[in-house]
Scaffold this motif. Structure first.
Motif, PDB file in Angstrom:
ATOM      1  N   PRO A  14       0.812  -1.218   0.000  1.00 28.16           N
ATOM      2  CA  PRO A  14       0.000   0.000   0.000  1.00 28.16           C
ATOM      3  C   PRO A  14       0.851   1.276   0.000  1.00 28.16           C
ATOM      4  O   PRO A  14       1.811   1.387   0.770  1.00 28.16           O
ATOM      5  N   GLY A  15       0.494   2.201  -0.872  1.00 28.52           N
ATOM      6  CA  GLY A  15       1.171   3.500  -0.915  1.00 28.52           C
ATOM      7  C   GLY A  15       2.455   3.519  -1.719  1.00 28.52           C
ATOM      8  O   GLY A  15       3.089   4.576  -1.844  1.00 28.52           O
ATOM      9  N   VAL A  16       2.841   2.401  -2.320  1.00 26.52           N
ATOM     10  CA  VAL A  16       4.095   2.389  -3.103  1.00 26.52           C
ATOM     11  C   VAL A  16       3.930   3.181  -4.407  1.00 26.52           C
ATOM     12  O   VAL A  16       4.917   3.656  -4.984  1.00 26.52           O
ATOM     13  N   GLY A  17       2.660   3.268  -4.864  1.00 25.83           N
ATOM     14  CA  GLY A  17       2.416   4.050  -6.087  1.00 25.83           C
ATOM     15  C   GLY A  17       1.903   3.249  -7.275  1.00 25.83           C
ATOM     16  O   GLY A  17       1.954   3.719  -8.403  1.00 25.83           O
ATOM     17  N   LYS A  18       1.331   2.052  -7.025  1.00 27.55           N
ATOM     18  CA  LYS A  18       0.825   1.215  -8.127  1.00 27.55           C
ATOM     19  C   LYS A  18      -0.142   1.962  -9.034  1.00 27.55           C
ATOM     20  O   LYS A  18       0.033   2.005 -10.244  1.00 27.55           O
ATOM     21  N   THR A  19      -1.185   2.540  -8.425  1.00 26.54           N
ATOM     22  CA  THR A  19      -2.245   3.161  -9.219  1.00 26.54           C
ATOM     23  C   THR A  19      -1.687   4.343 -10.009  1.00 26.54           C
ATOM     24  O   THR A  19      -2.024   4.534 -11.184  1.00 26.54           O
ATOM     25  N   THR A  20      -0.791   5.103  -9.398  1.00 23.53           N
ATOM     26  CA  THR A  20      -0.178   6.263 -10.077  1.00 23.53           C
ATOM     27  C   THR A  20       0.682   5.792 -11.252  1.00 23.53           C
ATOM     28  O   THR A  20       0.612   6.364 -12.350  1.00 23.53           O
ATOM     29  N   VAL A  21       1.476   4.758 -11.042  1.00 28.32           N
ATOM     30  CA  VAL A  21       2.347   4.244 -12.119  1.00 28.32           C
ATOM     31  C   VAL A  21       1.487   3.660 -13.244  1.00 28.32           C
ATOM     32  O   VAL A  21       1.762   3.878 -14.433  1.00 28.32           O
ATOM     33  N   THR A  94      -3.420  -4.750  -8.036  1.00 26.37           N
ATOM     34  CA  THR A  94      -3.735  -5.533  -6.830  1.00 26.37           C
ATOM     35  C   THR A  94      -2.520  -5.721  -5.918  1.00 26.37           C
ATOM     36  O   THR A  94      -1.528  -4.972  -6.022  1.00 26.37           O
ATOM     37  N   HIS A  95      -2.605  -6.683  -5.027  1.00 25.76           N
ATOM     38  CA  HIS A  95      -1.575  -6.932  -4.010  1.00 25.76           C
ATOM     39  C   HIS A  95      -1.241  -8.420  -3.973  1.00 25.76           C
ATOM     40  O   HIS A  95      -2.132  -9.243  -4.180  1.00 25.76           O
ATOM     41  N   THR A  96       0.011  -8.768  -3.646  1.00 24.46           N
ATOM     42  CA  THR A  96       0.328 -10.196  -3.474  1.00 24.46           C
ATOM     43  C   THR A  96       0.132 -10.640  -2.023  1.00 24.46           C
ATOM     44  O   THR A  96      -0.122 -11.815  -1.763  1.00 24.46           O
ATOM     45  N   SER A 142      -6.964   5.651   3.971  1.00 29.70           N
ATOM     46  CA  SER A 142      -6.632   5.382   5.381  1.00 29.70           C
ATOM     47  C   SER A 142      -5.630   4.241   5.430  1.00 29.70           C
ATOM     48  O   SER A 142      -5.985   3.112   5.775  1.00 29.70           O
ATOM     49  N   ARG A 143      -4.408   4.513   5.059  1.00 26.43           N
ATOM     50  CA  ARG A 143      -3.400   3.444   5.038  1.00 26.43           C
ATOM     51  C   ARG A 143      -2.784   3.268   6.426  1.00 26.43           C
ATOM     52  O   ARG A 143      -2.735   4.210   7.206  1.00 26.43           O
ATOM     53  N   ASP A 144      -2.303   2.044   6.694  1.00 26.71           N
ATOM     54  CA  ASP A 144      -1.723   1.771   8.015  1.00 26.71           C
ATOM     55  C   ASP A 144      -0.396   2.502   8.162  1.00 26.71           C
ATOM     56  O   ASP A 144       0.385   2.568   7.213  1.00 26.71           O
ATOM     57  N   LYS A 177      11.098  -0.146 -10.016  1.00 25.09           N
ATOM     58  CA  LYS A 177      11.328   0.787  -8.907  1.00 25.09           C
ATOM     59  C   LYS A 177      10.558   2.082  -9.189  1.00 25.09           C
ATOM     60  O   LYS A 177      10.705   2.672 -10.267  1.00 25.09           O
ATOM     61  N   ASN A 178       9.775   2.503  -8.212  1.00 26.55           N
ATOM     62  CA  ASN A 178       9.050   3.781  -8.338  1.00 26.55           C
ATOM     63  C   ASN A 178       9.766   4.811  -7.464  1.00 26.55           C
ATOM     64  O   ASN A 178       9.363   5.085  -6.338  1.00 26.55           O
ATOM     65  N   ARG A 179      10.847   5.363  -8.023  1.00 28.39           N
ATOM     66  CA  ARG A 179      11.688   6.285  -7.245  1.00 28.39           C
ATOM     67  C   ARG A 179      10.976   7.604  -7.007  1.00 28.39           C
ATOM     68  O   ARG A 179      10.141   8.034  -7.817  1.00 28.39           O
ATOM     69  N   GLN A 180      11.350   8.249  -5.911  1.00 30.99           N
ATOM     70  CA  GLN A 180      10.690   9.495  -5.509  1.00 30.99           C
ATOM     71  C   GLN A 180      10.760  10.527  -6.637  1.00 30.99           C
ATOM     72  O   GLN A 180      11.841  10.827  -7.150  1.00 30.99           O
ATOM     73  N   GLY A 181       9.607  11.042  -7.032  1.00 30.34           N
ATOM     74  CA  GLY A 181       9.547  12.067  -8.089  1.00 30.34           C
ATOM     75  C   GLY A 181       9.832  11.527  -9.486  1.00 30.34           C
ATOM     76  O   GLY A 181       9.943  12.289 -10.435  1.00 30.34           O
ATOM     77  N   LYS A 182       9.931  10.203  -9.627  1.00 32.71           N
ATOM     78  CA  LYS A 182      10.315   9.619 -10.932  1.00 32.71           C
ATOM     79  C   LYS A 182       9.227   8.668 -11.452  1.00 32.71           C
ATOM     80  O   LYS A 182       9.542   7.606 -12.002  1.00 32.71           O
TER      81      LYS A 182
HETATM   82  P1  ATP Z   1      -2.836   1.352  -2.548  1.00 37.51           P
HETATM   83  O1  ATP Z   1      -2.318  -0.042  -2.593  1.00 37.51           O
HETATM   84  O2  ATP Z   1      -3.166   1.721  -1.150  1.00 37.51           O
HETATM   85  O3  ATP Z   1      -3.961   1.573  -3.522  1.00 37.51           O
HETATM   86  P2  ATP Z   1      -0.937   2.529  -4.383  1.00 37.51           P
HETATM   87  O4  ATP Z   1       0.245   1.646  -4.452  1.00 37.51           O
HETATM   88  O5  ATP Z   1      -1.926   2.422  -5.480  1.00 37.51           O
HETATM   89  O6  ATP Z   1      -1.630   2.324  -2.971  1.00 37.51           O
HETATM   90  P3  ATP Z   1      -0.888   5.349  -5.041  1.00 37.51           P
HETATM   91  O7  ATP Z   1      -2.248   5.698  -4.602  1.00 37.51           O
HETATM   92  O8  ATP Z   1      -0.639   5.244  -6.513  1.00 37.51           O
HETATM   93  O9  ATP Z   1      -0.401   4.015  -4.291  1.00 37.51           O
HETATM   94  O10 ATP Z   1       0.187   6.385  -4.476  1.00 37.51           O
HETATM   95  C1  ATP Z   1       0.243   6.723  -3.079  1.00 37.51           C
HETATM   96  C2  ATP Z   1       0.720   8.171  -2.945  1.00 37.51           C
HETATM   97  O11 ATP Z   1       2.071   8.277  -3.374  1.00 37.51           O
HETATM   98  C3  ATP Z   1      -0.077   9.170  -3.796  1.00 37.51           C
HETATM   99  O12 ATP Z   1      -0.284  10.346  -3.050  1.00 37.51           O
HETATM  100  C4  ATP Z   1       0.835   9.422  -4.996  1.00 37.51           C
HETATM  101  O13 ATP Z   1       0.646  10.698  -5.555  1.00 37.51           O
HETATM  102  C5  ATP Z   1       2.236   9.285  -4.359  1.00 37.51           C
HETATM  103  N1  ATP Z   1       3.263   8.826  -5.307  1.00 37.51           N
HETATM  104  C6  ATP Z   1       3.181   7.802  -6.173  1.00 37.51           C
HETATM  105  N2  ATP Z   1       4.324   7.633  -6.860  1.00 37.51           N
HETATM  106  C7  ATP Z   1       5.187   8.590  -6.411  1.00 37.51           C
HETATM  107  C8  ATP Z   1       6.546   8.929  -6.741  1.00 37.51           C
HETATM  108  N3  ATP Z   1       7.246   8.280  -7.656  1.00 37.51           N
HETATM  109  N4  ATP Z   1       7.104   9.965  -6.059  1.00 37.51           N
HETATM  110  C9  ATP Z   1       6.394  10.645  -5.141  1.00 37.51           C
HETATM  111  N5  ATP Z   1       5.112  10.383  -4.789  1.00 37.51           N
HETATM  112  C10 ATP Z   1       4.512   9.358  -5.412  1.00 37.51           C
END
Ligand code: ATP
Ligand code: AMP
Ligand code: MG
Length: 196
Positions: A14-21, A94-96, A142-144, A177-182
């Motif tokens: 959770p929160g790694v950025g899957k949906t954004t990527v 999804t998640h593993t 509401s992530r842990d 790798k979903n690097r910060q800002g990348k």
């Molecule tokens: P979940 O499993 O809970 O759905 P997720 O893996 O889909 O989480 P996201 O919702 O895509 O995660 O991203 C979580 C937060 O991190 C968002 O606020 C998003 O804007 C931010 N974020 C994503 N990728 C990056 C990145 N590379 N650098 C900085 N912030 C990021």
């Protein structure tokens, strides 16, 4: 497409950025190849059943449900996704491993992953400290809250779970790798996997 399988499963904690990527990759595939990608969110499929049954009001409550209920709703979501994923290019978000009150629930048990038969299982990973920040900075969910060490352990276990999924189905396993800002860079790698 030389590959007959059409589904890429995208996983990560959770929160790694899957949906954004995923959103970034889908936009790239559209812009650069003029191809549409169907995104199926496993949590959304589960939430539709769980909320209809009055079990939860919020998607982040589902991992706190009784394990048996999670497994039942997961099975239904898996069947629905496998049916919807028959045609077109598909990404499953999804998640593993789901962090429940009773240990980790396997996100892609044998009956789910065999039905979906992905070509690739992607693991989106990031620095544990950055993941902790992304969680706390995102007011939409509401992530842990978890210490970096626990986040690190969860990510390592997810690698093992992804490999198990590959073993059952012959899917490749790719770490992105979903690097910060990348996020653009991670999106490009995912777009390449979708178009392979
Ligand atoms: P979940 O499993 O809970 O759905 P997720 O893996 O889909 O989480 P996201 O919702 O895509 O995660 O991203 C979580 C937060 O991190 C968002 O606020 C998003 O804007 C931010 N974020 C994503 N990728 C990056 C990145 N590379 N650098 C900085 N912030 C990021
Ligand atoms: P997400 O928006 O990806 O965080 O999904 C919301 C919630 O759906 C997760 O916190 C889990 O409770 C649940 N979920 C998503 N994918 C799965 C899965 N494969 N198996 C079990 N639960 C899942
Ligand atoms: Mg998400």
């Amino acid at each position: 497409m030389s590959e007959s399988r059409n589904v890429v499963i995208v996983t990560g904690i959770p929160g790694v950025g899957k949906t954004t990527v995923i959103n970034t990759a889908v936009d790239k595939v559209k812009a650069e190849h003029d191809e549409e990608v169907l995104v199926l969110n496993f949590g959304t499929e589960m939430f539709s059943t769980a909320s209809e049954r009055g079990l939860v009001k919020d998607r982040d409550e589902m991992r706190k449900m009784e394990t048996a209920k999670q497994r039942e709703v997961q099975r239904l979501a898996g069947e629905s996704i496998a049916e919807k994923a028959k045609d077109a290019r598909v990404i499953v978000d999804t998640h593993t491993l789901i962090h429940t009150n009773n240990g980790f629930l396997i996100g892609l048990p044998e009956w789910v992953i065999r039905a979906i038969s992905p070509k690739t299982i992607v693991l989106v990973e990031a620095d544990p400290e950055k993941i902790a920040l992304r969680r706390s900075d995102d007011p939409t969910r509401s992530r842990d809250e978890q210490a970096s060490e626990a986040i690190d352990t969860h990510q390592r276990m997810c690698r093992a779970a992804a490999v198990a999924g590959g073993t059952l189905t012959g899917a490749t396993v790719r770490i992105i790798k979903n690097r910060q800002g990348k996020v653009e860079q991670a999106g490009t790698e995912l777009a390449d996997t979708i178009m392979e």
